[in-house]
Design an enzyme around this catalytic site. Structure first.
Site, short mmCIF file in Angstrom:
data_model
loop_
_atom_site.label_atom_id
_atom_site.label_comp_id
_atom_site.label_asym_id
_atom_site.label_seq_id
_atom_site.Cartn_x
_atom_site.Cartn_y
_atom_site.Cartn_z
CE LYS A 1 -3.76 0.10 2.49
NZ LYS A 1 -4.72 0.22 3.62
CD GLU B 1 9.37 -7.28 6.13
OE1 GLU B 1 9.25 -7.65 7.31
OE2 GLU B 1 8.82 -6.25 5.67
N GLY C 1 -5.02 -5.13 5.57
CA GLY C 1 -4.21 -6.07 4.79
C GLY C 1 -4.75 -7.48 4.78
NE ARG C 2 -6.40 -8.65 10.94
CZ ARG C 2 -5.84 -7.52 11.36
NH1 ARG C 2 -4.72 -7.10 10.79
NH2 ARG C 2 -6.37 -6.83 12.35
CD GLU D 1 -1.70 -8.84 11.24
OE1 GLU D 1 -0.46 -8.99 11.22
OE2 GLU D 1 -2.39 -8.56 10.24
CG HIS E 1 -0.66 -41.07 8.52
ND1 HIS E 1 -0.55 -42.43 8.70
CD2 HIS E 1 -1.73 -40.88 7.71
CE1 HIS E 1 -1.52 -43.04 8.02
NE2 HIS E 1 -2.24 -42.11 7.41
CE LYS F 1 6.09 -4.58 10.32
NZ LYS F 1 5.01 -3.89 9.60
#
Length: 552
Positions: free
Chosen positions: A208, A214, A269-270, A355, A386, A514
């Site tokens: 955005k 990153e 964002g999510r 979050e 398993h 951060k």
């Protein structure tokens, strides 16, 4: 609004849980032939069976009272109306508006501006662009058509589109492949670039602010890789587009502003896969199917907004989660898709849930007085059987489970799909029924065991049962059903946040790490000076330099 723990119904639920601890689901089923019909419903092509839960009519009535007295209905209307319910950031929360155009939803005003025309404009831009790429009109710097799409983002700009794109793999356009890069670990971008060719790869940089560290680091690596082969700065505009709101930064990178797809601060964002962040999805499956995804979500939105609480699927799922989280001491919630195309769905839900509701402070700034968001985890079935199902069946922890499955396979092969579903249904049955000592003894005697040998083995083969689970069954995983499924979990998380009185739409907890990383990074880049961190961090930095400088 009083704290949820101060409501009379909270105390009633505490007392009711003590009664329910002595209740067996076996007894609940044997005493009620209509239990399956009573504790199930269908919405948006998704059938929810919640009959295998430690609940009865009284439980659900108490939980519905909790929802009503916590203001769930009012909070839902406020969200859909565009009120600024994200109070710490003074923002509306309108991911619901992103899909409203698919079911003739009424417009919403934010700061006096209608949002649906803005959304329609972006959708139209996405349609034109994706069609040009898919039909070969958009060409790379050598004149070859695009064969690979690399989405560079992190968090919601990666988890959403990566999950949806994988879930809709059967709908991918032939000759087009999607890749997703999120980790700042250079291995991720390097290994991805090794799979593609510069002249036929399109990069989507999703940020955005166009400043996410990153994402920008990975984007710069991809840009340099392209230029090393193209030897022409103009190639960047043919191979990079942006999902962002920062025009100047996008242009400085070399991306044509005409190929920048915007979204708004009222899209978290999510919750952003419904926006231009879903550009990679639209490229792979086409804009018509992307809009089917929106339409499925829109149907679930309409249901959530209008259905009575006791017939409202997101509300029911939310309340079941609160029942176990706050009254049974369950610390986690497991999601097991018996659908390989949903392999990334648990990871997506981890961000959506943890979050959003991983908060210890209420909306009024005071410490919460109840347990909030659970740890969410899961893997596809039958793999988990398993691996970790042993803990579910015979461990000491109560772990509520969601099983997800399609009645129709996208890749039918013999009777393997029936084998898959048999395992899914069997696991929910086994969690509910368990196996008593008497049943184990009969089984062991039938196998020829007796005496001390039988008695020594018997306790190890007892299953306590009474372990709760929901099963969500749908005909097949198509875009419409997937949209409804994602939306269902979005609203479940929202309802829980309302009841716990927390802001489900900020994420201040990600900021501290951060901030600290900035100074630590400088100390990692430069050695030989005095460190000013705690003893552990100082020691780790010094060891890093020693290991790195020591070579192999």
């Amino acid at each position: 609004m009083p704290d949820c723990t101060e409501l009379n119904v909270w105390g009633e639920l505490v007392a009711h849980q003590k009664v329910m601890r002595a209740v067996s689901m076996r007894t609940l089923f044997s005493g009620d032939t209509e239990r399956f019909q009573q504790f199930s419903l269908m919405v948006g092509g998704i059938f929810l069976d919640y009959s295998k839960h430690l609940v009865n009519v009284e439980t659900m009535n108490l939980l519905m009272t909790l929802a009503r007295e916590s203001g769930v209905t009012e909070a839902t209307r406020a969200m859909f109306n565009g009120e600024k319910i994200n109070t710490t950031e003074n923002r509306a929360v309108l991911h619901t508006a992103l899909r409203a155009s698919q079911c003739a939803g009424r417009d919403v005003l934010v700061d006096g501006k209608a949002v649906l025309p803005q959304i329609s404009e972006v959708l139209s831009h996405m349609r034109t662009f994706t069609q040009h790429v898919r039909d070969g009109h958009w060409l790379g710097y050598t004149g070859r058509r695009i064969t690979d799409v690399v989405n560079i983002g992190i968090g919601g700009s990666d988890l959403g589109p990566a999950m949806v794109t994988q879930a809709l793999r059967p709908y991918w356009q032939t000759g087009l492949t999607a890749h997703f890069v999120s980790n700042v670990d250079p291995s991720h971008i390097v290994e991805t670039l090794a799979k593609v060719q510069a002249e036929t790869t399109l990069f989507i940089v999703a940020s955005k602010s166009f400043g996410t560290p990153e994402t920008l680091l990975n984007a710069q690596v991809a840009r340099q890789w392209l230029l090393e082969q193209a030897q022409d700065e103009k190639a960047v505009a043919r191979h990079f587009v942006a999902v962002s709101t920062h025009t100047e930064k996008v242009k400085a990178f070399g991306i044509d502003a005409a190929n920048m797809f915007g979204f708004w601060d009222w899209v978290g964002g999510r919750y952003s896969v419904w926006s231009a962040v879903g550009l990679s999805v639209a490229l792979m499956v086409g804009m018509d199917r992307f809009e089917q995804l929106l339409a499925g979500a829109c149907e679930m939105d309409a249901h959530f907004l209008t259905a009575p609480l006791d017939q409202n699927m997101p509300v029911i799922m939310a309340l079941l989660g609160i029942w176990y989280n706050d009254f049974w001491g369950a610390q986690c919630h497991a999601v097991f898709p018996y659908d390989q195309y949903l392999a990334r769905f648990p990871a997506y839900l981890q961000q959506l849930d943890m979050e959003s509701n991983g908060k210890g402070v209420s909306r009024n700034g005071k410490a919460v007085r109840c347990t909030t968001g659970p740890v969410v985890w899961g893997e596809p079935g039958t793999n988990g059987q398993h691996a970790f199902y042993q803990l579910l069946h015979q461990g000491t922890r109560l772990i509520p489970v969601d099983f997800l499955a399609a009645a129709e396979s996208r890749r039918p092969l013999g009777h393997q799909h029936e084998t898959l579903l048999a395992n899914c249904f069997a696991q929910s049955k086994a969690l509910m029924l368990g196996k008593t000592a008497e049943e184990v003894e009969i089984e062991l005697r039938a196998s020829g065991l007796s005496g001390e040998v039988l008695q020594a083995l018997l306790p190890h083969k007892v299953f306590p049962g009474n372990r709760p689970s929901s099963t969500l069954l749908y005909r097949k995983l198509d875009p419409y059903t997937l949209g409804a499924l994602i939306c269902l979990y979005e609203h479940k998380v929202f309802v829980q946040g309302v009841i716990w009185q927390i802001n489900s739409f900020d994420q201040w907890g990600v900021e501290l790490g951060k901030q600290l990383a900035v100074s630590i990074e400088q100390d990692l880049l430069e050695s030989g000076h005095t460190l000013a961190h705690d003893a552990s961090t100082n020691g780790l930095i010094e060891l890093f330099h020693a290991l790195r400088d020591g070579g192999e």
